[in-house]
Motif scaffolding. Structure first.
Motif, PDB file in Angstrom:
ATOM      1  N   PHE A   4       0.832  -1.210   0.000  1.00 28.97           N
ATOM      2  CA  PHE A   4       0.000   0.000   0.000  1.00 28.97           C
ATOM      3  C   PHE A   4       0.862   1.253   0.000  1.00 28.97           C
ATOM      4  CE2 PHE A   4      -2.056   3.318   2.598  1.00 28.97           C
ATOM      5  CZ  PHE A   4      -3.082   3.651   1.727  1.00 28.97           C
ATOM      6  N   GLU A   5       1.923   1.266   0.814  1.00 29.46           N
ATOM      7  CA  GLU A   5       2.809   2.432   0.864  1.00 29.46           C
ATOM      8  C   GLU A   5       3.462   2.676  -0.491  1.00 29.46           C
ATOM      9  OE1 GLU A   5       5.508   1.577   3.983  1.00 29.46           O
ATOM     10  OE2 GLU A   5       4.103   2.078   5.609  1.00 29.46           O
ATOM     11  N   LEU A   6       3.813   1.614  -1.199  1.00 27.00           N
ATOM     12  CA  LEU A   6       4.446   1.774  -2.504  1.00 27.00           C
ATOM     13  C   LEU A   6       3.464   2.334  -3.533  1.00 27.00           C
ATOM     14  CD1 LEU A   6       6.917  -0.702  -4.142  1.00 27.00           C
ATOM     15  CD2 LEU A   6       5.117   0.324  -5.498  1.00 27.00           C
ATOM     16  N   LEU A   7       2.279   1.737  -3.599  1.00 27.23           N
ATOM     17  CA  LEU A   7       1.324   2.130  -4.642  1.00 27.23           C
ATOM     18  C   LEU A   7       0.651   3.468  -4.340  1.00 27.23           C
ATOM     19  CD1 LEU A   7      -0.363  -1.302  -5.448  1.00 27.23           C
ATOM     20  CD2 LEU A   7       1.517  -0.174  -6.633  1.00 27.23           C
ATOM     21  N   SER A   8       0.587   3.853  -3.080  1.00 23.77           N
ATOM     22  CA  SER A   8      -0.033   5.138  -2.753  1.00 23.77           C
ATOM     23  C   SER A   8       0.899   6.308  -3.019  1.00 23.77           C
ATOM     24  CB  SER A   8      -0.468   5.148  -1.282  1.00 23.77           C
ATOM     25  OG  SER A   8       0.643   4.939  -0.428  1.00 23.77           O
ATOM     26  N   ASP A   9       2.196   6.026  -3.192  1.00 26.23           N
ATOM     27  CA  ASP A   9       3.164   7.066  -3.547  1.00 26.23           C
ATOM     28  C   ASP A   9       3.297   7.083  -5.073  1.00 26.23           C
ATOM     29  OD1 ASP A   9       5.374   8.683  -4.022  1.00 26.23           O
ATOM     30  OD2 ASP A   9       6.351   8.090  -2.154  1.00 26.23           O
ATOM     31  N   ASN A  10       2.863   8.159  -5.690  1.00 27.92           N
ATOM     32  CA  ASN A  10       2.835   8.222  -7.158  1.00 27.92           C
ATOM     33  C   ASN A  10       4.230   8.060  -7.768  1.00 27.92           C
ATOM     34  OD1 ASN A  10       0.089   8.605  -7.183  1.00 27.92           O
ATOM     35  ND2 ASN A  10       0.236  10.831  -7.152  1.00 27.92           N
ATOM     36  N   GLU A  11       5.237   8.633  -7.132  1.00 24.81           N
ATOM     37  CA  GLU A  11       6.588   8.550  -7.685  1.00 24.81           C
ATOM     38  C   GLU A  11       7.134   7.131  -7.590  1.00 24.81           C
ATOM     39  OE1 GLU A  11      10.954  10.735  -7.165  1.00 24.81           O
ATOM     40  OE2 GLU A  11       9.250  11.290  -5.894  1.00 24.81           O
ATOM     41  N   ARG A  12       6.969   6.503  -6.431  1.00 28.13           N
ATOM     42  CA  ARG A  12       7.447   5.125  -6.267  1.00 28.13           C
ATOM     43  C   ARG A  12       6.680   4.167  -7.185  1.00 28.13           C
ATOM     44  NH1 ARG A  12       7.602   3.059  -0.329  1.00 28.13           N
ATOM     45  NH2 ARG A  12       8.584   1.335  -1.457  1.00 28.13           N
ATOM     46  N   ARG A  13       5.387   4.403  -7.322  1.00 26.40           N
ATOM     47  CA  ARG A  13       4.589   3.537  -8.200  1.00 26.40           C
ATOM     48  C   ARG A  13       5.047   3.670  -9.648  1.00 26.40           C
ATOM     49  NH1 ARG A  13      -2.036   3.845  -8.959  1.00 26.40           N
ATOM     50  NH2 ARG A  13      -2.190   2.139 -10.477  1.00 26.40           N
ATOM     51  N   HIS A  14       5.339   4.908 -10.068  1.00 24.69           N
ATOM     52  CA  HIS A  14       5.797   5.122 -11.443  1.00 24.69           C
ATOM     53  C   HIS A  14       7.134   4.414 -11.692  1.00 24.69           C
ATOM     54  CE1 HIS A  14       6.418   7.120 -15.266  1.00 24.69           C
ATOM     55  NE2 HIS A  14       7.623   7.520 -14.847  1.00 24.69           N
ATOM     56  N   ILE A  15       8.052   4.480 -10.726  1.00 21.84           N
ATOM     57  CA  ILE A  15       9.351   3.817 -10.879  1.00 21.84           C
ATOM     58  C   ILE A  15       9.176   2.301 -10.902  1.00 21.84           C
ATOM     59  CG2 ILE A  15      11.570   3.421  -9.741  1.00 21.84           C
ATOM     60  CD1 ILE A  15      11.467   6.295  -8.770  1.00 21.84           C
ATOM     61  N   TYR A  16       8.251   1.803 -10.081  1.00 19.13           N
ATOM     62  CA  TYR A  16       8.012   0.347 -10.085  1.00 19.13           C
ATOM     63  C   TYR A  16       7.419  -0.090 -11.425  1.00 19.13           C
ATOM     64  CZ  TYR A  16       5.882  -4.160  -9.160  1.00 19.13           C
ATOM     65  OH  TYR A  16       5.506  -5.476  -9.238  1.00 19.13           O
ATOM     66  N   ASP A  17       6.466   0.695 -11.947  1.00 17.85           N
ATOM     67  CA  ASP A  17       5.856   0.324 -13.226  1.00 17.85           C
ATOM     68  C   ASP A  17       6.872   0.369 -14.364  1.00 17.85           C
ATOM     69  OD1 ASP A  17       3.459  -0.009 -11.943  1.00 17.85           O
ATOM     70  OD2 ASP A  17       2.697   2.000 -12.418  1.00 17.85           O
ATOM     71  N   GLN A  18       7.827   1.309 -14.294  1.00 14.36           N
ATOM     72  CA  GLN A  18       8.798   1.448 -15.370  1.00 14.36           C
ATOM     73  C   GLN A  18       9.970   0.465 -15.244  1.00 14.36           C
ATOM     74  OE1 GLN A  18       8.619   3.443 -18.076  1.00 14.36           O
ATOM     75  NE2 GLN A  18       6.558   4.097 -17.425  1.00 14.36           N
TER      76      GLN A  18
END
Length: 719
Positions: free
Chosen positions: A71-85
């Protein structure tokens, strides 16, 4: 060296990709990569309910940690973007290293207060906060409107081009931290108009399906909380003192448990008000001020700490509570858990479908079937003996678990439900017990217990304890047998939903709507509206005052005239002043061409018969006085004999003079039309008037000059 560094970076990226495949936050939360912030938060809250303290699974703690990290990862837009990329979840990765800080060059400073006073004037401009909590109109209509019956919801309207919205992010974040998850954000114009908001940014409170717009200029937390507090229903916040505590705790007739909230303050915390509003159909809350001198006996009686917040729950026993908690600040989650665990009476009444769903939920699986032991009674004092006996059995029964619940029902209130369970009963008498298992929402399996005696008249020779022990023994044996997987209940029936005995009637609904309308008008009225309303009301009052003064003066004048004898006692001044008239003109030679009206009705009289004929003629033509095309008059035959003789001669097409007796002409009525040049003649003594013919005995002359164009009837004597 450069090749080596590149190889290390590629190796790190490959390891991150592998770890990302192993640790997939979307898979942990049960979501796809296109999930919105609202869906992520909802999934996390659903999974977070399985706390390690409530779960005996050996991996419960590790699973909970993974859920939180995902939840902490996906709720942070920047971290989520880096994970998706790149599939990287490690915060120590080089992609998360902070960029060079150029703030000391003062190139990007935009706040003059910060330049003068340093960092103490800090504003949060994180507009991504709005996007995380954004909702749609469909979600509002399908979810928030229905849920607002149990909790107050806040909707914040914003716009991407609104500068003030960016300045208020910090205030709205504090509000979200206090009222999470009751705060939502919206952008759609359709929802903006639906809620009645007028400005951007705007804050709207949704309570019981009604919308209240916050009109304050400041969005400080305590002011918004005060706004919400004022809109909460007054019925959920009664103040309890030493002289009202016994009456409050003994009101079990409303089928609700009693909850006391004791606080060392005069104003109740908002979280307690929200809990009281959410459980108002299950729990009747009372609020006690621990600092008041009128509540000292309550503190001593229940051993309440005067400096802590305390919640006491009472279940059909005012002497001691069934649950209690004392803390400096009771958390919302703790408050809700305690209430949910004790929200039903020892012997609740099946007074609505919601209570039936809570006590006897549908369970199709036979090994986990839930049984409801229901006593059928009526709302009579004679049946208190039976209800008290079953209540004592419910307290003592070792089978009272989540799978076995006790309740009673009023037959006169829920007739359809009781009649549906008609099979398997030896008679239709009351004070019977039925064991129920709901297989689904409309189908139940049941079995009656017919060999017990709960009627006080029949059980007079037996003590209450004997009746309780005997009935309890029979019920426990049947429950023990039916809880087995192989056993089944004897009968099956289809039932309808229970009637809601606590629903508002027609009058109360309209009263509630009236109160909401008044509240809405007070919230939306402005100074110019007040001035316009006062002006209108003042004008109406002035008009009524002037009218009343005029009526008073008229009555005074009437009384004055009556006292002087100038006005009859039974005739008012208005009637004396207005005497309706119908003037009869006398036809003379000088008036013939000057009489107004399209048609002139003339009565022929003589000096002798004139006083007798004019009054009945006046009465006969009185109904036609308002017709503007008619004028009425009379003529003396002595003065107009030559004119009348010529009229008769032309109508009878006679070339010589007629010998006419003037007395035979009296009573003749003429209708003259000088514009169209015709006349009609009527004489009451003509013989045709005695035969009842429907045609008037008239002679019509359509031309004054041409004797050949005469249409005539023999209505007059030639003599």
């Amino acid at each position: 060296m450069q090749i080596h560094v590149t190889f290390v970076i590629l190796q790190i990226l490959c390891i991150g990709r592998v770890l990302g495949e192993i640790y997939n936050p979307y898979k942990i939360l049960g979501l796809n990569k296109h999930a919105t912030s609202q869906e992520i938060r909802r999934a996390y809250k659903q999974l977070a309910k399985e706390h390690p303290d409530k779960n005996d699974h050996p991996q419960a703690e590790s699973n909970f940690i993974q859920i939180k990290q995902a939840f902490e990862l996906l709720s942070d837009n920047e971290r989520r973007h880096i994970y998706d990329q790149h599939g990287i979840v490690d915060e120590d990765s080089y992609l998360y290293k902070q960029r060079h800080d150029y703030s000391h060059y003062k190139r990007f400073s935009s706040d003059p207060l910060e330049e003068l006073f340093g960092k103490q004037f800090y504003f949060d401009y994180d507009v991504g906060f709005y996007h995380k909590l954004s909702i749609t109109t469909q979600y509002y209509e399908q979810t928030i409107t229905s849920k607002s019956k149990f909790a107050p919801y806040i909707i914040i309207f914003y716009n991407d081009w609104c500068f003030r919205c960016t300045r208020l992010v910090g205030a709205f974040k504090k509000l979200t931290e206090t009222l999470d998850p009751l705060v939502n954000v919206a952008l759609e114009q359709q929802l903006f108009r639906k809620t009645g908001a007028t400005d951007i940014p705007s804050l709207v409170l949704v309570l019981n399906g009604n919308c209240f717009v916050y009109r304050g200029s400041s969005y400080m937390l305590h002011k918004v909380i005060q706004f919400i507090r004022k809109k909460m229903p007054f019925s959920i916040t009664p103040k309890i003192q030493d002289d009202t505590i016994l009456g409050f705790l003994s009101g079990w007739v409303d089928n609700r448990i009693r909850g006391l909230v004791v606080e060392p303050r005069n104003q109740t915390r908002l979280r307690y008000l929200i809990a009281a509003y959410a459980f108002q159909h299950r729990v009747a809350f009372g609020f006690v001020n621990a600092n008041s001198n009128y509540c000292k006996q309550i503190l001593q009686r229940y051993q309440v700490h005067p400096h802590l917040d305390t919640l006491l729950l009472f279940n059909e026993d005012s002497e001691r509570p069934v649950a209690s908690v004392s803390m400096t600040n009771i958390p919302t989650e703790t408050l809700n858990n305690i209430i949910l665990s004790n929200q039903y009476l020892t012997l609740p009444r099946l007074s609505s479908q919601d209570i039936l769903e809570g006590l006897c939920p549908a369970e199709w699986n036979r090994p986990r079937k839930r049984l409801c032991i229901i006593l059928v009674t009526e709302n009579l004092k004679e049946h208190n003996f039976a209800r008290e006996a079953v209540r004592s059995i419910a307290r003592r029964s070792e089978y009272k678990t989540e799978r076995v619940r006790f309740a009673y029902i009023f037959k006169e209130k829920q007739t359809d439900f009781v009649n549906a369970l008609s099979r398997g009963s030896s008679d239709d008498k009351l004070l019977r017990i039925v064991i129920l298992w709901r297989r689904d929402t409309s189908r139940v399996k049941y079995e009656w217990i017919n060999d017990i005696i709960l009627d006080k008249k029949i059980a007079d020779n037996q003590s209450l304890d004997h009746v309780i022990n005997q009935t309890k023994y029979q019920i426990d044996n049947i429950i023990q047998k039916l809880l087995k997987t192989s056993e089944a209940l004897a009968y099956e029936a289809f039932i309808k939903n229970l009637l809601d005995e606590h629903a508002q009637d027609f009058i109360n609904k309209w009263i509630s709507k009236l109160f909401y309308l008044c509240d809405y008008i007070l919230d939306n009225i402005e100074e110019e509206h007040v001035l316009a309303t006062i002006s209108l009301l003042g004008t109406i009052v002035f008009m009524f005052a002037v009218g009343y003064a005029m009526v008073y003066l008229v009555k005074t004048e009437e009384e004055s005239l009556k006292a002087k004898g100038k006005l009859s006692s039974n005739v008012s001044l208005k009637q004396s002043r207005y005497i309706p008239e119908l003037k009869l003109h006398e036809l003379r030679a000088e008036k013939y061409n000057g009489m107004p009206g399209c048609r002139t009705i003339i009565l022929i009289t003589d000096l002798k018969t004139r006083p007798k004929l004019i009054p009945p003629f006046h009465k006969a033509v009185w109904p036609y006085r308002k017709t503007k095309t008619l004028i009425f008059g009379h003529v003396l035959i002595e003065k107009g004999f030559s004119w009348y003789s010529e009229l008769l001669r032309l109508s009878l097409c006679e070339s010589k003079n007629l010998q006419i007796n003037p007395r035979n002409c009296v009573g003749t009525v003429l209708a003259l039309n000088g514009h169209r040049k015709y006349f009609c003649m009527y004489h009451a003594k003509h013989p045709e008037s005695d035969r009842g013919t429907k045609y008037l005995p008239i002679v019509e002359i359509y031309s004054w000059n041409t004797s050949c164009a005469i249409q005539r009837n023999s209505v007059l004597n030639k003599t």
